[in-house]
Design an enzyme around this catalytic site. Structure first.
Site, PDB file in Angstrom:
ATOM      1  N   ASP A  78       0.880  -0.920  -0.556  1.00  0.00           N
ATOM      2  CA  ASP A  78       0.081   0.244  -0.035  1.00  0.00           C
ATOM      3  C   ASP A  78       1.243   1.126   0.155  1.00  0.00           C
ATOM      4  O   ASP A  78       2.142   1.057   0.358  1.00  0.00           O
ATOM      5  CB  ASP A  78      -1.119  -0.035   1.057  1.00  0.00           C
ATOM      6  CG  ASP A  78      -1.659  -1.131   1.459  1.00  0.00           C
ATOM      7  OD1 ASP A  78      -2.452  -1.851   0.216  1.00  0.00           O
ATOM      8  OD2 ASP A  78      -1.351  -1.641   2.375  1.00  0.00           O
ATOM      9  N   ASP A  80       0.524   5.144   1.155  1.00  0.00           N
ATOM     10  CA  ASP A  80       0.360   6.112   1.778  1.00  0.00           C
ATOM     11  C   ASP A  80       1.305   8.044   1.415  1.00  0.00           C
ATOM     12  O   ASP A  80       2.365   7.222   1.203  1.00  0.00           O
ATOM     13  CB  ASP A  80       0.594   6.144   3.439  1.00  0.00           C
ATOM     14  CG  ASP A  80      -0.745   5.341   3.402  1.00  0.00           C
ATOM     15  OD1 ASP A  80      -1.502   4.501   3.038  1.00  0.00           O
ATOM     16  OD2 ASP A  80      -0.813   4.366   4.759  1.00  0.00           O
ATOM     17  N   ASP A 159       4.887   6.710  14.564  1.00  0.00           N
ATOM     18  CA  ASP A 159       5.162   5.756  15.917  1.00  0.00           C
ATOM     19  C   ASP A 159       6.377   5.718  15.973  1.00  0.00           C
ATOM     20  O   ASP A 159       7.134   5.513  16.768  1.00  0.00           O
ATOM     21  CB  ASP A 159       4.147   4.134  16.043  1.00  0.00           C
ATOM     22  CG  ASP A 159       3.912   3.876  14.438  1.00  0.00           C
ATOM     23  OD1 ASP A 159       4.831   4.055  13.495  1.00  0.00           O
ATOM     24  OD2 ASP A 159       2.927   3.149  14.459  1.00  0.00           O
TER      25      ASP A 159
END
Length: 466
Positions: A78, A80, A159
């Site tokens: 994916d 982003d 994170d």
């Protein structure tokens, strides 16, 4: 150029604090010769999104896990994109774009091609947590997060250091705010900021830590792993839909067995999927169940790593099968006939999962179909085989049956018979069914021969007729 400059000035949103105000957080700029990202691994659609945003006067970068994977030489699953444009501004630039999310609003930009549609997730740079205080629960968990900030703040909010890198396809430069590239070289997974505080903000980060460690083979640094045992219970406060999505990502990471072992080592598996408690907490008593799940997950990992699709319904059907099989056998021992015993076992098995992660209804339906099909593979005469192969879910049921054969639960000859039946012509199918009949008749115990009794001897008398 003048028009673009004016647009850039006018489009600045008052809720967005830009990078210029945070010069103290300047990133390390890593050129192509150092990061060695292969442009051929980039999604053309992701590049198109960044170009469209940049041409409209905004900042835009490929970000997060995609940059991590690209730097490791892995083609990301994916892509982003992060930008200083707000979600509403992003949506106006793309025809096929929709806003999603409540806790943190993002934009999904969809591209249609020859294969499956590709969705590029576009998020706005987020502000630091202290600027969203009214949206934070007492335990520190973020409830809403639609306060926009600068790229510097956005990087600090991510994170792990390896996920806080930004790649600009136009200049082929990586912006590294927290030493992510150095951590990748050391094969270390390190939380940005105070790990305990970050886990309280979002307990899902504990699951993400396990998933990333399994996928990359990196080791959690001591400060990152230390608070997990104490704070693990916070995961149960996460909304069930979000927890389900994260567990599904873990199981479909391509490294699911390693991730599950990581959950066990961290003490996080309890209550997430009750079946995992049984499999991972016992050794000798659950060896057969353990083998079944391990082989099932190994097959899933192999398919994902080779780029093949995997059904979530099939995956959960395999994870829950040992529990269902145990319940099925118990029902039969109680005197319940085979099929009703199976359906009762299905209900009990699915109900037993309600205390942890709730499996979505659409996957539950797939699971039931796969399970219901299993006894039908035993019927290999008459019209039964033809009816079975016409079922829409036949392939999933067939693959599941082959898995049962591979683990020794069923005789491998059953799987081979169905493999041959699918591949052959009608005449061959008739021959295969005839072989089943012959096999059945040969294996049947021969009927006891009745001894022929000798007729009683008749005493001939004069009165007897000749």
């Amino acid at each position: 150029m003048i028009t673009k400059f004016i647009k850039r000035i006018l489009r600045r949103d008052p809720m967005v604090r830009h990078t210029a105000a945070h010069t103290s957080g300047a990133p390390k700029r890593i050129p192509k010769k150092s990061h060695r990202i292969n442009p051929d691994l980039l999604s053309k659609n992701a590049v198109k999104v960044t170009q469209t945003l940049q041409q409209a006067g905004y900042e835009a970068f490929i970000v997060g896990g995609a940059v991590r994977d690209l730097a490791l030489g892995i083609g990301p699953k994916d892509f982003d994109v992060a930008t200083n444009a707000t979600p509403d501004q992003v949506q106006k630039l793309f025809r096929k774009a929709r806003l999603i999310g409540r806790r943190f609003q993002i934009v999904h930009v969809t591209f249609f091609g020859k294969g499956q549609p590709e969705i590029i997730e576009v998020s706005t740079f987020r502000a630091l947590l202290e600027n969203a205080g009214e949206h934070v629960a007492e335990n520190g968990r973020i409830l809403r997060d639609n306060v926009w900030g600068s790229q510097h703040e956005d990087a600090a909010r991510r994170d792990f250091s390896i996920n806080a890198m930004y790649y600009d396809p136009a200049t082929e430069t990586v912006l590294d705010y927290h030493g992510g590239m150095a951590d990748m070289q050391k094969k270390t997974l390190r939380m940005i900021g105070d790990p305990a505080k970050r886990y309280r903000e979002d307990p899902i980060r504990m699951l993400r830590a396990i998933r990333f460690a399994a996928k990359t083979g990196f080791t959690l640094d001591a400060a990152t792993s230390a608070p997990i045992a104490k704070l693990g219970k916070l995961i149960h406060d996460v909304p069930s839909a979000r927890l389900f999505d994260e567990i599904l990502k873990l199981l479909m990471s391509g490294y699911s067995w390693a991730a599950i072992q990581g959950l066990k080592d961290a003490g996080l598996h309890h209550g997430l999927l009750p079946l995992l408690d049984h499999i991972l907490d016992q050794s000798a008593d659950s060896k057969e169940a353990n083998d079944f799940v391990r082989i099932a997950l190994a097959n899933t990992d192999q398919r994902i790593q080779s780029g093949k699709s995997v059904s979530a319904g099939f995956l959960f059907a395999t994870l829950l099968w040992p529990d269902l099989l145990n319940n099925w056998k118990k029902n039969i021992a109680k005197g319940i006939s085979n099929i009703p015993a199976l359906h009762d076992a299905m209900d009990g098995t699915i109900a037993s999962q309600s205390s942890g992660m709730v499996i979505q209804r659409r996957f539950e339906s797939d699971m039931r179909e796969i399970w219901s099909m299993q006894p039908r593979f035993e019927k290999r005469v008459g019209r039964y085989p033809y009816r079975l192969i016409e079922s829409p879910r036949f392939r999933a049921g067939y693959d599941f049956m082959l898995l049962r054969c591979a683990t020794g639960e069923k005789n491998p000859s059953l799987g081979q018979w169905w493999t041959d039946f699918i591949a052959t012509d009608p005449a061959g199918q008739e021959a295969l069914m005839a072989s089943v009949k012959n096999e059945a008749s040969n294996s049947a115990s021969p009927a006891k021969r009745r001894r022929r009794r000798k007729p009683k001897a008749t005493i001939q008398t004069e009165a007897s007729p000749d």
